[in-house]
Design an enzyme around this catalytic site. Structure first.
Site, PDB file in Angstrom:
ATOM      1  N   CYS A  27       2.747  66.749  21.302  1.00  0.00           N
ATOM      2  CA  CYS A  27       1.782  66.041  20.476  1.00  0.00           C
ATOM      3  C   CYS A  27       1.461  66.811  19.188  1.00  0.00           C
ATOM      4  O   CYS A  27       1.520  68.034  19.150  1.00  0.00           O
ATOM      5  CB  CYS A  27       0.486  65.854  21.246  1.00  0.00           C
ATOM      6  SG  CYS A  27       0.741  65.048  22.814  1.00  0.00           S
ATOM      7  N   ARG A  37       8.593  68.007  16.278  1.00  0.00           N
ATOM      8  CA  ARG A  37       8.078  68.508  17.546  1.00  0.00           C
ATOM      9  C   ARG A  37       8.388  67.552  18.710  1.00  0.00           C
ATOM     10  O   ARG A  37       8.215  67.919  19.861  1.00  0.00           O
ATOM     11  CB  ARG A  37       6.559  68.678  17.443  1.00  0.00           C
ATOM     12  CG  ARG A  37       6.153  69.773  16.479  1.00  0.00           C
ATOM     13  CD  ARG A  37       4.694  69.670  16.156  1.00  0.00           C
ATOM     14  NE  ARG A  37       3.851  69.766  17.321  1.00  0.00           N
ATOM     15  CZ  ARG A  37       3.400  70.906  17.828  1.00  0.00           C
ATOM     16  NH1 ARG A  37       3.709  72.026  17.254  1.00  0.00           N
ATOM     17  NH2 ARG A  37       2.630  70.911  18.879  1.00  0.00           N
ATOM     18  N   TRP A  42       3.301  62.788  22.772  1.00  0.00           N
ATOM     19  CA  TRP A  42       4.411  62.995  23.704  1.00  0.00           C
ATOM     20  C   TRP A  42       3.796  62.817  25.087  1.00  0.00           C
ATOM     21  O   TRP A  42       2.957  63.608  25.512  1.00  0.00           O
ATOM     22  CB  TRP A  42       4.970  64.402  23.519  1.00  0.00           C
ATOM     23  CG  TRP A  42       6.212  64.677  24.295  1.00  0.00           C
ATOM     24  CD1 TRP A  42       7.458  64.188  24.069  1.00  0.00           C
ATOM     25  CD2 TRP A  42       6.328  65.565  25.408  1.00  0.00           C
ATOM     26  NE1 TRP A  42       8.344  64.705  24.984  1.00  0.00           N
ATOM     27  CE2 TRP A  42       7.687  65.550  25.811  1.00  0.00           C
ATOM     28  CE3 TRP A  42       5.447  66.368  26.109  1.00  0.00           C
ATOM     29  CZ2 TRP A  42       8.160  66.298  26.874  1.00  0.00           C
ATOM     30  CZ3 TRP A  42       5.922  67.120  27.174  1.00  0.00           C
ATOM     31  CH2 TRP A  42       7.263  67.080  27.547  1.00  0.00           C
ATOM     32  N   ASN A  87      -4.710  67.065  21.644  1.00  0.00           N
ATOM     33  CA  ASN A  87      -3.502  67.708  22.183  1.00  0.00           C
ATOM     34  C   ASN A  87      -3.920  68.544  23.381  1.00  0.00           C
ATOM     35  O   ASN A  87      -4.976  69.170  23.348  1.00  0.00           O
ATOM     36  CB  ASN A  87      -2.882  68.670  21.168  1.00  0.00           C
ATOM     37  CG  ASN A  87      -2.112  67.942  20.086  1.00  0.00           C
ATOM     38  OD1 ASN A  87      -1.974  66.726  20.133  1.00  0.00           O
ATOM     39  ND2 ASN A  87      -1.624  68.697  19.117  1.00  0.00           N
ATOM     40  N   GLY A  88      -3.066  68.602  24.393  1.00  0.00           N
ATOM     41  CA  GLY A  88      -3.379  69.423  25.568  1.00  0.00           C
ATOM     42  C   GLY A  88      -3.608  68.541  26.772  1.00  0.00           C
ATOM     43  O   GLY A  88      -3.171  67.380  26.803  1.00  0.00           O
ATOM     44  N   GLU A 129      23.029  79.755  27.990  1.00  0.00           N
ATOM     45  CA  GLU A 129      22.522  79.184  26.743  1.00  0.00           C
ATOM     46  C   GLU A 129      23.478  78.099  26.221  1.00  0.00           C
ATOM     47  O   GLU A 129      23.043  77.050  25.755  1.00  0.00           O
ATOM     48  CB  GLU A 129      22.312  80.317  25.721  1.00  0.00           C
ATOM     49  CG  GLU A 129      21.903  79.891  24.320  1.00  0.00           C
ATOM     50  CD  GLU A 129      20.625  79.061  24.264  1.00  0.00           C
ATOM     51  OE1 GLU A 129      19.910  78.956  25.273  1.00  0.00           O
ATOM     52  OE2 GLU A 129      20.371  78.475  23.200  1.00  0.00           O
ATOM     53  N   LYS A 188      22.359  74.273  25.636  1.00  0.00           N
ATOM     54  CA  LYS A 188      22.537  73.634  24.327  1.00  0.00           C
ATOM     55  C   LYS A 188      23.262  72.314  24.490  1.00  0.00           C
ATOM     56  O   LYS A 188      22.859  71.293  23.938  1.00  0.00           O
ATOM     57  CB  LYS A 188      23.356  74.583  23.470  1.00  0.00           C
ATOM     58  CG  LYS A 188      23.013  74.961  22.095  1.00  0.00           C
ATOM     59  CD  LYS A 188      21.712  75.461  21.644  1.00  0.00           C
ATOM     60  CE  LYS A 188      20.477  75.154  22.406  1.00  0.00           C
ATOM     61  NZ  LYS A 188      19.440  76.145  22.408  1.00  0.00           N
ATOM     62  N   GLU A 209      21.126  69.550  26.469  1.00  0.00           N
ATOM     63  CA  GLU A 209      19.929  68.973  25.842  1.00  0.00           C
ATOM     64  C   GLU A 209      20.247  68.025  24.690  1.00  0.00           C
ATOM     65  O   GLU A 209      19.493  67.109  24.445  1.00  0.00           O
ATOM     66  CB  GLU A 209      18.889  70.041  25.451  1.00  0.00           C
ATOM     67  CG  GLU A 209      19.234  70.958  24.337  1.00  0.00           C
ATOM     68  CD  GLU A 209      18.132  71.988  24.066  1.00  0.00           C
ATOM     69  OE1 GLU A 209      16.947  71.697  24.229  1.00  0.00           O
ATOM     70  OE2 GLU A 209      18.487  73.107  23.663  1.00  0.00           O
ATOM     71  N   HIS A 212      32.373  81.353  44.913  1.00  0.00           N
ATOM     72  CA  HIS A 212      31.372  81.272  45.993  1.00  0.00           C
ATOM     73  C   HIS A 212      30.783  79.869  46.130  1.00  0.00           C
ATOM     74  O   HIS A 212      29.696  79.701  46.655  1.00  0.00           O
ATOM     75  CB  HIS A 212      30.272  82.309  45.758  1.00  0.00           C
ATOM     76  CG  HIS A 212      30.808  83.702  45.760  1.00  0.00           C
ATOM     77  ND1 HIS A 212      31.205  84.334  46.913  1.00  0.00           N
ATOM     78  CD2 HIS A 212      31.079  84.559  44.746  1.00  0.00           C
ATOM     79  CE1 HIS A 212      31.675  85.533  46.618  1.00  0.00           C
ATOM     80  NE2 HIS A 212      31.611  85.688  45.304  1.00  0.00           N
ATOM     81  N   LYS A 256       9.756  69.935  20.718  1.00  0.00           N
ATOM     82  CA  LYS A 256      10.054  71.243  20.134  1.00  0.00           C
ATOM     83  C   LYS A 256       9.165  72.330  20.726  1.00  0.00           C
ATOM     84  O   LYS A 256       9.609  73.429  20.996  1.00  0.00           O
ATOM     85  CB  LYS A 256       9.893  71.176  18.615  1.00  0.00           C
ATOM     86  CG  LYS A 256      10.186  72.474  17.889  1.00  0.00           C
ATOM     87  CD  LYS A 256      11.653  72.854  17.998  1.00  0.00           C
ATOM     88  CE  LYS A 256      11.968  74.215  17.421  1.00  0.00           C
ATOM     89  NZ  LYS A 256      13.274  74.724  17.890  1.00  0.00           N
TER      90      LYS A 256
END
Ligand code: M6R
Length: 604
Positions: free
Chosen positions: A2, A27, A75, A99-100, A480, A484, A487, A503, A599
């Site tokens: 948000c 974001r 969001w 926000n929160g 990583e 990448k 996502e 294994h 973000k």
């Protein structure tokens, strides 16, 4: 995640709010809205999806007089991403953005419902405006009602509230979610949840501390501490350069940010290297005194940088190092001992889980350090010391240059600690310092390399999944690479230590399983090569990345011949970033704003 904007003054309020929300788009969000109080009347607009929908809805709305306005990109956390759930939320004669997360919203809502209040949304936020209006009936002023409301909320919040009962005022409160206020040359006031929306409008900003609340009017800014003491604002200069926040001709911010790595790593190194050592002006000379262990803690890509760092600390600095996923550490009642340096890593400095672990470590009396990209962020303000990565604004949701600069800082820090602890010889430190200077050139993207990856990417758009494999410090890089890819391409990808394949995971091997194999020349080459050969023998499709020709691969990306595995690490990092980028572009995805992601994750 948000985003919040607010404005009070005579300028074009609608434009200021919408421009501000546009700056917060990176974001991630799924709906947006504004509410403007002008000549005693509210106008409010909300839309789901991209901001263009809100712009379309407000195209005939004119703000040419004094007004107070608030805006929000949401969001979804509580309730689906619908128009009703979008902020601002309305009461009888007030609007709020938040926000929160309000943790005790269910209890408050239950009581409000018993009092006959009707709720329009499924959000936790809506209780704030109703609680405010309930309090308004029993206290002497809207400010007292706001103050009372804040004291009844539990959880994390950045809040702006406007009300007809005091039409020339914006009330604000901050606790655990970022919020700042800026002023322009006419003394008009602007609010935002990060500083980008204010660049170009304000020269000076005040970042609120946790627990602060207050109000602004055309002439005043009143800030109160959580102990209800009036505070002086602490204005600091806002950066003026918006250019770096634009795409500069690249197709996506992510692409621009991959290309920027050469420059930002140069900045990261600037003034921190001498011939024979690493300097951090930010650290007191006795900072590492009494430290016997390092605990690193982060989320996502920053966690992968932390894992990378653990290899460097143990190998270079000979110091015991452990790595934690922040959301796990929070609740597992860890044993934290005072000879441990607690290091959090975060691009944004606002990630809720990481921030909470920093608070935990502080409460347990540990010395704390943050590796962060955003000055003045919550983590930077809270930690005992901070090392800024200097990567500049990172707009792509997929983190690239932030990771590159985090790893650079960690390599430097491992040498800094090595010197303090006499863990490496002077000659070894001098050698690695010289290598650090070569990092910027190792991440430079050549046309030939980008073209090769672009062509190759068309062969990797299907299949039933990807394995990214590497050994030692190339294992976190494999993790990583997989993150990448998944996502931004939405393809299934997993990172594995090469030696672990036999294994279990090797059971999946077939031509439709794509393996991206990291084969550096200077670290366990022969061992990693045999692991890849095992996969090749089972007919997995293999794309090998190595300076040494590998004829068992279906595809091969040849890297330069470097002197040290860390330079190979950085070059391979760029290759993995470009591969994800090109696959995602071919699949037609929104590279910079992938679905379901934000973000900055400021809720747990
Ligand atoms: O701002 P932070 O570094 O604390 O963010 C942590 C993660 O949310 C972040 O790295 C995320 O995994 C990125 N989308 C990865 O590209």
């Amino acid at each position: 995640m948000c985003g919040i904007v607010g404005y009070i003054g005579k300028k074009n309020t609608k434009k200021i709010l919408l421009d501000g929300l546009k700056e917060l788009e990176y974001r991630g969000y799924d709906s947006a809205g504004i509410a403007v109080l002008q000549q005693g009347e509210f106008s409010s607009y909300k839309a789901t999806g991209k901001l263009i929908n809100l712009q379309e809805k407000t195209k005939d709305f004119i703000t040419d007089k004094f007004a107070v306005g608030i805006g929000h990109t949401r969001w979804a956390t509580h309730g689906k991403p619908t128009e009703l759930n979008a902020h601002p939320h309305v009461g009888e004669s007030s609007y709020v953005v938040h926000n929160g997360i309000i943790e005790n919203y269910a209890e408050l809502k239950k009581e409000l419902l018993t009092n006959g209040v009707t709720f329009l949304s499924q959000t936790d936020t809506e209780v704030i405006v109703h609680q405010f209006e309930k309090n308004l009936k029993t206290v002497s002023s809207p400010f007292e009602a706001f103050k009372e409301t804040i004291s009844q909320l539990q959880g994390a919040y950045a809040i702006l509230l406007v009300t007809k009962s005091e039409p020339e005022t914006i009330f604000f409160a901050k606790n655990g979610s970022p919020l700042l206020v800026g002023i322009d040359t006419d003394n008009d006031k602007y609010f935002a949840s990060s500083d980008t929306p204010l660049i170009g409008y304000c020269s000076d900003v005040n970042y609120f501390e946790d627990g602060e609340y207050g109000y602004v009017t055309p002439d005043t800014l009143r800030i109160y501490s959580k102990e209800h003491q009036l505070q002086e604002p602490h204005f600091t200069k806002l950066p003026t350069n918006k250019l770096s926040a634009q795409k500069d001709g690249y197709r996506f911010f992510m692409e621009k940010e991959i290309y920027e790595q050469h420059d930002v790593i140069t900045d990261t190194l600037l003034g921190r290297l001498s011939e024979s050592s690493v300097h951090f002006d930010e650290l007191e000379t006795d900072f590492f005194e009494g430290i016997e262990e390092i605990k690193l803690c982060a989320c996502g890509t920053s966690y992968h940088a932390a894992l990378t760092a653990s290899y460097l600390f143990e190998r270079n600095s000979k110091i015991k190092t452990s790595v934690e996923v922040a959301s796990e550490l929070r609740y597992r009642e860890p044993i934290l001992s005072k000879d441990t340096l607690f290091v959090v890593i975060s691009q944004s400095g606002e990630t809720a889980d990481t921030l909470e672990t920093l608070k935990m470590a502080k409460n347990a009396g540990l010395k704390t350090l943050v590796i962060c990209n955003v000055d003045n962020s919550s983590m930077v303000r809270l930690a005992d010391a901070s090392l800024l990565t200097r990567a500049g604004v990172e707009k792509g949701v997929a983190s690239t240059k932030a990771f590159a600069t985090q790893v650079t800082i960690f390599w430097m820090l491992s040498l800094y600690v090595a010197k303090e602890r006499e863990a490496l010889s002077q000659a070894e430190i001098i050698e690695q310092v010289a290598l650090l200077r070569e990092v910027p050139s190792s991440v430079k993207v050549s046309d030939a390399l980008h073209e090769r990856i672009k062509r190759l990417s068309k062969r990797y758009l299907h299949g039933h999944g990807f394995f990214f494999i590497g050994r030692d410090i190339f294992f976190p890089l494999a993790l990583e690479g997989a993150l990448k890819l998944k996502e931004i391409s939405y393809l299934h990808a997993e990172g594995y230590p090469s030696g672990e394949m036999k294994h279990g995971p090797i059971a999946l091997a077939d031509p439709e399983l794509f393996t991206i194999a990291l084969l550096p020349q200077h670290l366990l080459y022969e061992k990693a090569k045999s692991n890849v050969e095992e996969l090749s023998a089972r007919d997995a499709t293999i794309c090998a990345i190595s300076p040494l020709v590998f004829d068992k691969a279906d595809d091969f990306i040849q890297t330069q011949s470097h002197k040290h595995y860390m330079l190979e690490f950085f070059e391979m990092m760029v290759i993995l970033q470009l591969l994800s980028l090109e696959i995602s572009i071919r699949l037609g995805n929104d590279v910079d704003m992938p679905r379901n992601l934000a973000k900055s994750v400021t809720v747990e």
